[in-house]
Enzyme design. Structure first.
Site, PDB file in Angstrom:
ATOM      1  N   SER A  17       5.031  -4.377  -0.800  1.00  0.00           N
ATOM      2  CA  SER A  17       3.799  -4.831  -0.163  1.00  0.00           C
ATOM      3  C   SER A  17       2.543  -4.160  -0.700  1.00  0.00           C
ATOM      4  CB  SER A  17       3.893  -4.631   1.346  1.00  0.00           C
ATOM      5  OG  SER A  17       4.205  -3.290   1.648  1.00  0.00           O
ATOM      6  N   HIS A  44       6.930 -10.032   3.437  1.00  0.00           N
ATOM      7  CA  HIS A  44       5.793 -10.541   2.652  1.00  0.00           C
ATOM      8  C   HIS A  44       6.198 -11.732   1.797  1.00  0.00           C
ATOM      9  CE1 HIS A  44       2.483  -7.853   3.564  1.00  0.00           C
ATOM     10  NE2 HIS A  44       3.355  -6.869   3.629  1.00  0.00           N
ATOM     11  N   LYS A  64       3.496 -12.122  10.197  1.00  0.00           N
ATOM     12  CA  LYS A  64       2.711 -12.371   8.981  1.00  0.00           C
ATOM     13  C   LYS A  64       2.514 -13.884   8.812  1.00  0.00           C
ATOM     14  CE  LYS A  64       3.416  -7.837   7.112  1.00  0.00           C
ATOM     15  NZ  LYS A  64       4.554  -6.926   6.994  1.00  0.00           N
TER      16      LYS A  64
HETATM   17  C1  LIG Z   1       5.017  -5.727   7.811  1.00  0.00           C
HETATM   18  C2  LIG Z   1       6.326  -5.231   7.362  1.00  0.00           C
HETATM   19  C3  LIG Z   1       7.269  -4.741   8.266  1.00  0.00           C
HETATM   20  C4  LIG Z   1       6.968  -4.566   9.726  1.00  0.00           C
HETATM   21  O1  LIG Z   1       6.916  -5.803  10.357  1.00  0.00           O
HETATM   22  P1  LIG Z   1       6.468  -5.835  11.907  1.00  0.00           P
HETATM   23  O2  LIG Z   1       7.097  -7.095  12.403  1.00  0.00           O
HETATM   24  O3  LIG Z   1       4.985  -5.849  11.898  1.00  0.00           O
HETATM   25  O4  LIG Z   1       7.022  -4.616  12.535  1.00  0.00           O
HETATM   26  C5  LIG Z   1       8.521  -4.383   7.793  1.00  0.00           C
HETATM   27  N1  LIG Z   1       8.827  -4.487   6.481  1.00  0.00           N
HETATM   28  C6  LIG Z   1       7.930  -4.921   5.571  1.00  0.00           C
HETATM   29  C7  LIG Z   1       8.304  -5.000   4.124  1.00  0.00           C
HETATM   30  C8  LIG Z   1       6.652  -5.295   5.977  1.00  0.00           C
HETATM   31  O5  LIG Z   1       5.758  -5.708   5.083  1.00  0.00           O
END
Ligand SMILES: *Cc1c(COP(=O)(O)O)cnc(C)c1O
Length: 397
Positions: free
Chosen positions: A186, A214, A243
């Site tokens: 990310s 992502h 997301k």
């Molecule tokens: C955003 C993200 C998370 C966390 O996700 P949430 O649902 O906001 O807890 C976990 N792993 C990756 C790779 C992320 O980008």
């Protein structure tokens, strides 16, 4: 001095050190909805730092679906899933996600942080091994820390190192071996090398877990993520509703039926934390319907990313190469990244500087992220702001 006063002095000292190091994070207050444009302190700003890849965070269809779910399923669950917190909506979303992601079943969590935190410990014991990419998300790192399996780490996307770690785990007598990787890293927007990881896993009798936060919704055919993009099947997939799939909150694990069944019995963040609220679950179901059919949004997102990359490159900025809508502008120094972000803010562009400990020291950057909802005018506005801010801060000659 009392212990409490000394303790608070110590905390204050730590805060000051964070500030002196230029690592202090300040939160900007948005006074309306999340979107391509946001209101901050009464000003309209172009938002280049949300994970709102398909622009669904303020989509009226999701708001309507959330409202409808509240009307017939109420507001809160006031329970964990296994006591009295499972509604038909939860199971509908779990089977819908599993079908979308091509797995037997899935299990919901309050966040993907919890999904990754709860995945490893019930599945692997001290006789097993986890092999983790060095740039994996913090939640994978923490999840692995909570399990008793032996830990191995390979340099980011270094397949020779992965193979060496597989051989080491075998030599150490591992019973089961699980390779864990982000589908997309990310901070860089780099894709994991899934075809090679799958081939190495098969050659060494290992399994593959991918965190596709992502990617799901906008990567691969119908937005089914990095395994679909790479044409490989992985053993376990985790992801987020926070997301591209509407951006609210919630996480999940998808995988083989017995694994999901055991996680429902043993995963601690599932057993000891509240069920997702109906509004979020109902809207996520609507989001999956939209996303599956959203080839137009995915094409727009890709076109925006191409245009943005080309424009920043022409202006003279240093980017990391790639084709993901995460487009990092590399500035190295944390204070410079903050100065650049502050300058952009004055020009009406909201971006987030990233620096240690989120990225390595000396690798500070502004991570820009594309959104299908950006117009060409939005991007031209942002490009001229970046050009001016680059000149003003000395990043551009
Ligand atoms: C955003 C993200 C998370 C966390 O996700 P949430 O649902 O906001 O807890 C976990 N792993 C990756 C790779 C992320 O980008």
């Amino acid at each position: 001095m009392t212990d409490r006063a000394a303790f608070l002095d110590q905390i204050t000292l730590t805060l000051r050190q964070i500030e002196t190091d230029g690592l202090f994070k300040r939160e900007r207050m948005i006074t309306g909805a999340q979107g391509a444009h946001v209101a901050i302190a009464g000003r309209q700003m172009l938002n280049l730092c949300a994970n709102n890849y398909l622009g669904l965070a303020d989509d009226p269809r999701l708001i309507a679906a959330a409202r409808a779910a509240m009307d017939d399923h109420g507001f809160g669950m006031a329970s964990v899933r296994f006591i009295c917190g499972t509604q038909d909506l939860h199971r509908a979303l779990e089977t819908r996600l599993a079908a979308f992601l091509n797995h037997d079943d899935s299990i919901l969590f309050a966040a993907c942080f919890d999904a990754n935190g709860g995945l490893f410990e019930p599945l692997l014991g001290p006789e097993d091994a986890v092999i983790s990419d060095s740039l994996n998300h913090a939640s994978i790192i923490d999840g692995i820390r909570l399990c008793k399996a032996r830990r191995y780490r390979y340099a980011n996307s270094d397949m020779a190192d992965l193979e060496a770690q597989l051989q080491q785990a075998r030599a150490d007598g591992a019973r089961f071996i699980l390779i864990a990787t982000d589908g997309v890293f990310s901070m860089d927007g780099y894709f994991a090398r899934l075809p090679e990881i799958r081939a190495l896993a098969d050659a060494h009798g290992a399994m593959v877990m991918v965190d596709d936060c992502h990617a799901t919704g906008f990567t691969g055919p119908q937005g089914r993520g990095t395994p679909a993009r790479a044409g490989v099947q992985v053993d376990l997939l985790t992801g987020t509703l926070g997301k591209a799939l509407g951006g609210a909150l919630g996480g999940y694990i998808a995988g083989p039926q017995p694994v999901i069944d055991l996680l429902r019995q043993r995963a601690r963040p599932y057993l000891f934390s509240n069920a997702l609220p109906p509004a979020v679950v109902g809207a996520a179901l609507a989001a999956l319907n939209i996303v599956e059919a959203a080839d137009d949004l995915r094409a727009q997102l890709a076109a925006n990313a191409d245009y943005w990359r080309a424009g920043l490159t022409d202006a003279g900025f240093t980017l990391l190469p790639g084709e993901h809508p995460i487009i990092p502008v590399m500035l190295e120094d944390a204070k410079l990244a903050q100065a650049m972000a502050a300058d952009l803010y004055q020009r009406g562009v909201h971006v987030a500087p990233f620096f240690f400990p989120v990225v390595p020291k000396g690798a500070a950057r502004i991570r820009t992220q594309m959104n299908a909802a950006f117009t060409r005018d939005d991007l031209d506005f942002a490009l001229s702001a970046f050009h001016a801010a680059g000149k003003a801060t000395g990043v551009l000659a």
